[in-house]
Design a protein around this motif. Structure first.
Motif, PDB file in Angstrom:
ATOM      1  N   THR A   1      -4.460   5.049 -12.246  1.00 62.27           N
ATOM      2  CA  THR A   1      -3.899   3.973 -11.436  1.00 62.27           C
ATOM      3  C   THR A   1      -4.825   3.645 -10.266  1.00 62.27           C
ATOM      4  N   GLY A   2      -6.009   4.275 -10.263  1.00 67.87           N
ATOM      5  CA  GLY A   2      -6.983   4.013  -9.208  1.00 67.87           C
ATOM      6  C   GLY A   2      -8.139   4.984  -9.338  1.00 67.87           C
ATOM      7  N   GLY A   3      -9.223   4.723  -8.580  1.00 67.50           N
ATOM      8  CA  GLY A   3     -10.390   5.597  -8.647  1.00 67.50           C
ATOM      9  C   GLY A   3     -11.002   5.796  -7.274  1.00 67.50           C
ATOM     10  N   ASP A   4     -12.204   6.359  -7.239  1.00 71.67           N
ATOM     11  CA  ASP A   4     -12.769   6.789  -5.959  1.00 71.67           C
ATOM     12  C   ASP A   4     -13.033   5.635  -5.001  1.00 71.67           C
ATOM     13  N   ILE A   5     -13.464   4.492  -5.520  1.00 71.27           N
ATOM     14  CA  ILE A   5     -13.777   3.380  -4.609  1.00 71.27           C
ATOM     15  C   ILE A   5     -12.513   2.904  -3.896  1.00 71.27           C
ATOM     16  N   LEU A   6     -11.434   2.769  -4.641  1.00 71.18           N
ATOM     17  CA  LEU A   6     -10.183   2.324  -4.012  1.00 71.18           C
ATOM     18  C   LEU A   6      -9.641   3.376  -3.042  1.00 71.18           C
ATOM     19  N   MET A   7      -9.738   4.644  -3.426  1.00 70.23           N
ATOM     20  CA  MET A   7      -9.249   5.694  -2.534  1.00 70.23           C
ATOM     21  C   MET A   7     -10.062   5.725  -1.237  1.00 70.23           C
ATOM     22  N   THR A   8     -11.373   5.558  -1.378  1.00 69.93           N
ATOM     23  CA  THR A   8     -12.229   5.563  -0.196  1.00 69.93           C
ATOM     24  C   THR A   8     -11.893   4.379   0.718  1.00 69.93           C
ATOM     25  N   ARG A   9     -11.711   3.211   0.114  1.00 69.94           N
ATOM     26  CA  ARG A   9     -11.370   2.031   0.909  1.00 69.94           C
ATOM     27  C   ARG A   9     -10.061   2.250   1.679  1.00 69.94           C
ATOM     28  N   LEU A  10      -9.060   2.830   0.993  1.00 72.50           N
ATOM     29  CA  LEU A  10      -7.787   3.123   1.656  1.00 72.50           C
ATOM     30  C   LEU A  10      -8.000   4.054   2.853  1.00 72.50           C
ATOM     31  N   MET A  11      -8.797   5.075   2.654  1.00 73.55           N
ATOM     32  CA  MET A  11      -9.072   6.045   3.715  1.00 73.55           C
ATOM     33  C   MET A  11      -9.763   5.365   4.891  1.00 73.55           C
ATOM     34  N   VAL A  12     -10.776   4.557   4.582  1.00 72.27           N
ATOM     35  CA  VAL A  12     -11.513   3.862   5.637  1.00 72.27           C
ATOM     36  C   VAL A  12     -10.593   2.914   6.404  1.00 72.27           C
ATOM     37  N   ARG A  13      -9.662   2.299   5.707  1.00 77.64           N
ATOM     38  CA  ARG A  13      -8.738   1.367   6.367  1.00 77.64           C
ATOM     39  C   ARG A  13      -7.672   2.081   7.200  1.00 77.64           C
ATOM     40  N   GLY A  14      -7.628   3.425   7.153  1.00 79.30           N
ATOM     41  CA  GLY A  14      -6.709   4.152   8.018  1.00 79.30           C
ATOM     42  C   GLY A  14      -5.362   4.475   7.403  1.00 79.30           C
ATOM     43  N   ALA A  15      -5.251   4.327   6.083  1.00 74.62           N
ATOM     44  CA  ALA A  15      -3.992   4.710   5.442  1.00 74.62           C
ATOM     45  C   ALA A  15      -3.744   6.199   5.643  1.00 74.62           C
ATOM     46  N   ALA A  16      -2.467   6.584   5.545  1.00 73.81           N
ATOM     47  CA  ALA A  16      -2.109   7.992   5.744  1.00 73.81           C
ATOM     48  C   ALA A  16      -2.274   8.813   4.473  1.00 73.81           C
TER      49      ALA A  16
END
Lengths: 234, 234, 234, 234, 234, 234
Positions: free
Chosen positions: A98-113
């Motif tokens: 349902t997702g991969g490293d690029i999306l997870m990294t983007r979420l992290m960079v955007r400040g998601a919890a």
């Protein structure tokens, strides 16, 4: 959720939270069948931002689907507010990602919890090194189009058998993730903090060799002893 | 179980034990669907002390149930003799816990040899740090009352699909847990120790480049070679 | 498979390979329900050498079955060519083993590229220390005779729900294993390598704070930027 | 199988056969997870003619695959000898069919004794009206190409968790299907017939109000009574 | 249970009973995964007489086990009082039987109210013709010794995921079986009878074309109409 | 959907439809895990009207939830247009009902074409007597509040693993239910009708003793013969 609540929730376990919610009649609050991918991650506390998948259909779910701005999965990655947890309903089907490293990294960079999915994730050897809480049901290389079609965001969903409404608070530790209804979070947090303080004290007593009879749950004598100990610390 | 048997069983693998029991017609001796939570734990060897759960019922399974002395789970924690393994039958349902860190710690302090449950455990981030063998089917935060009702102890049970009679001997390593019928344990242990000695020698030969044909299982020549090697060591 | 292909496949992820195969209409290429036992192992790339199990039958599957040269499992261990992956079809039943440490060690010494089974493996505490890629569905102590009967080798099989024909190429990383049809492998490898180069560049951009809109998948502008960056590196 | 054996097996239940095989150490002889589709069918007795499926692959499994003579499923329908049972190994995956009404009808017309598959069947509303024993795991409309690829015939297979070797004898009634190893069939049949005669007599006694103590299993007195009754009938 | 309660329970559906128990906070009262084998049977109402199985062990579970009086399964068949339901806990494993036609017939002759097992039953083609309510999880020919060991009777058990205490009342219809705690049965029965009367009236109105809005659940007007109808019938 | 299409779809089987859709690249169109409850029902053809459930939460899902007009399940029963099929996404969880006899009857009276749910239904002994096509995953007495919360209607859903968009056409027979994307329905219907005509002719030939080689699939000669037969009928 007040900042104080958020802070308290970072210091209590998911186990303690299930007990506090059970006292309020809620029995089904622990997301089943997922695990924490990156065990060095900080504790996860945040409001739910939801994303819903339905089964894929071969004519609709081709690689071109991701192009342009309209794809709900990509939209959700960019829309999930800082401090929130992206929660995905993949119908507990982890045979595709349902997702991969690029999306997870983007979420992290955007400040998601953090992120929680009851489907699979891909690129997990990369994701597990992020200092970011990621929970999934399996390491699963196939791209989501094989099985999943992202359909809408910020609607109530099921995740791992638990109802998640947008704005509910998700708390995650090394054991898993608990969902706290939004309206209860500010009363649950201090009660869980008190319960944690008591159980930490019990753990010390048990390590000293005390029997659990009368200690856990405490009888009147034990309660008094604990209250005395608490006062003595101040 | 003699002290010598206990000592020998700490030095053989669960894999070897299944082979020795298979020779006696026992095919179903490995508890299915569990894993070792605390991988730094010592090998587990001990007699079974059993606890049985049935499904919870909402009117009976409230928090007050733990109060007083009569609750079978709390009784079992205090009654399981040193050197024994507490074995729980949770009907292979790991959607809720069958115990948590305080109970596990108490068991360890009391000198139990370990614990095995085919249900969940809670507080696993704490439990996994104990130097104590704990096997469960899942990390599962919900308290047992949500799903399980402890009903009686020291009766024959099923655990992970295997029959466990009180007094049977459980042996655990990093792979899982084998159940040895009480009456067989003193004959199984030396046979397993011999088999282990042979397989260790085979492993060395294989690392040296020997083919497995004639070596494993051994033909007459290999048997003679091994016997010669054993004599040469004394 | 050319040496260049083998080399390239060691540097791409299973996730990327599923995308490249999806473009060719192949949706079911990731072996489901297995995991990498020895996480320090090198990446796995090799042609499939297959072994098929059927259910055991008590009169046929006694310990004597392993003696002599004819047992298909033992034959397969000695016959699997260097650089190949031994792939076992155990009908996704992991309640018993399909091999143990001695056989895995022999395979490694003989130069095999790895092993994949959708059944269990035994002696996993030993196997997981080998610097050799071993994928299985569970740690499972019972010997194979309890459940599995090795019947023939080098026939097309199913493994974890995926078709595997002898000679297909298996690629494994920390996430799992992808099966590439033999006829496609030399065209898939360079495409996957290019895709990997692009995604690595995207990952850097995302870490720098770039939105995924227009970046992943790339619009014309992003494609030009990436091409410029590639040229600048040479 | 002698004609007398075939005749006897048509008059005993699958339940009785499992008991007779259990006495010989065979515990896993009942095909799991299937049901009789056409309940007006005659009892099924016949030698196994086997067909094996592996998972489908999109590039190989297109409609053109059925054309010409080479397709193993079509070959098997025309090759299964009269009096034999076509037994299909579909890896217990019933999400697609392994055959439909035209193939079932052809088998019936050719004189086959029946068909057993642990996959699905399609056109079941038509098939269930045939006076021909058909056992499957589900009513499943999707054509086999969606999930299954017929690969070879007359090899040993697993069906519903049970080993089936070509030539083994399959017996089916309204309860399900038992597999009898070829070498045992002529000794199993008369023993099952005797056991059936005894149990029919017991059933009468129970209907008359007799307690099962001493009756089932019989003590010496009951055995004598039954022997007397048998003599009196001749 | 009063005779009046027994009579009333024969006239209400299991669906209605789950609603009445839900009002008292009981959510888990319907035995999962079973079906009514003999659809011509009368409605089942009776107190639970329980029997517990654990997994079989090859050395203990041989045919000789049934001889003599001590076998718990045979004892239970002869001990279950008239008007009671024999309820078996087979750990939801239906791969072998927990009884067959002779035992079912004996139970019926002795006046039992029915039988419920979450395991398999054998001889089902015979059993399904009895005018006696029999619920099981599967038609399963293998004798119980293959998988199950009867261990004790009249202890609290789980059946199909639901707690059953000796003396609880089981009610069965064509849909399945509901477990009513003994202490609630005399208050639940009249409430369920009233609810049934109302729903029967609603069904008539719906067949006449009435919308469900305001009707089901009823608003004040509908309630008055129903009360008027009830009075008019007397 | 034209009236002609609707008429044609009433005369083709779900099996044939899966083949016609497979030719267009659609492999996942058959709803898994459901069955036709009322086998005397007419064939089902109708556009999808969808209803989505999420897991229940104890504080929200009390009996009062059904009162007033707002409850989505009750709204859907009254809103589903004549000729449409109500399709429910219950996350494939059949441990509780998603409707009962009163709601099914109301739907029938209102002229709906049928209902499909991948959850349970209650009051099935009554429902199965309706001359109305009802498909569900299990007979399940517990009211929906125990497990399911109706959340919204006319959104795309998954049902039995298949994507269903509002307006897609569902066709059901005794085998199960196929989902046809709205845009394809008018081209699929005549092709399925032609295929049915051919297969009916083949079935006759097979009953006459013809081999399937060259017949099914047909070679040039068979095609000519069939075309001749068609002409001769006019």
């Amino acid at each position: 959720m007040t900042p104080e609540t958020r802070q308290r929730l970072k210091q209590v376990s998911t186990a303690t939270l299930t007990t506090v919610l059970f006292k309020r009649g809620l029995r089904n609050v622990f997301i089943q069948g997922i695990f924490l991918l990156n065990r060095a991650a900080p504790r996860m506390v945040g409001e739910a931002y939801t994303l819903r998948y339905i089964p894929a259909r071969e004519d609709l779910d081709q690689l071109g689907a991701f192009e342009g701005r309209g794809h709900p999965q990509r939209e959700a990655i960019e829309a999930c507010p800082p401090g929130h947890v992206l929660v995905m309903d993949a119908r507990r089907d982890a045979s595709a990602a349902t997702g991969g490293d690029i999306l997870m990294t983007r979420l992290m960079v955007r400040g998601a919890a953090g992120i929680v999915t009851d489907g699979g994730l891909r690129d997990t050897p990369t994701i597990e090194k992020l200092e970011f809480p990621v929970y999934c049901a399996a390491r699963s290389a196939p791209l989501n189009l094989v099985r999943h079609h992202a359909i809408d965001a910020q609607v109530p969903i099921g995740c791992g058998g638990v109802a998640v409404y947008p704005g509910d608070v998700l708390v995650g530790d090394g054991e898993g993730v608990v969902v706290i209804p939004a309206k209860l979070v500010d009363e649950v947090a201090p009660e869980a903090a008190s319960q944690t303080e008591f159980e930490d004290w019990v753990e010390v007593k048990v390590k000293e060799g005390r029997s659990i009879f009368g200690l856990y749950p405490p009888n009147a004598e034990t309660k008094a002893e604990f209250e005395g100990w608490k006062k003595s610390r101040k």
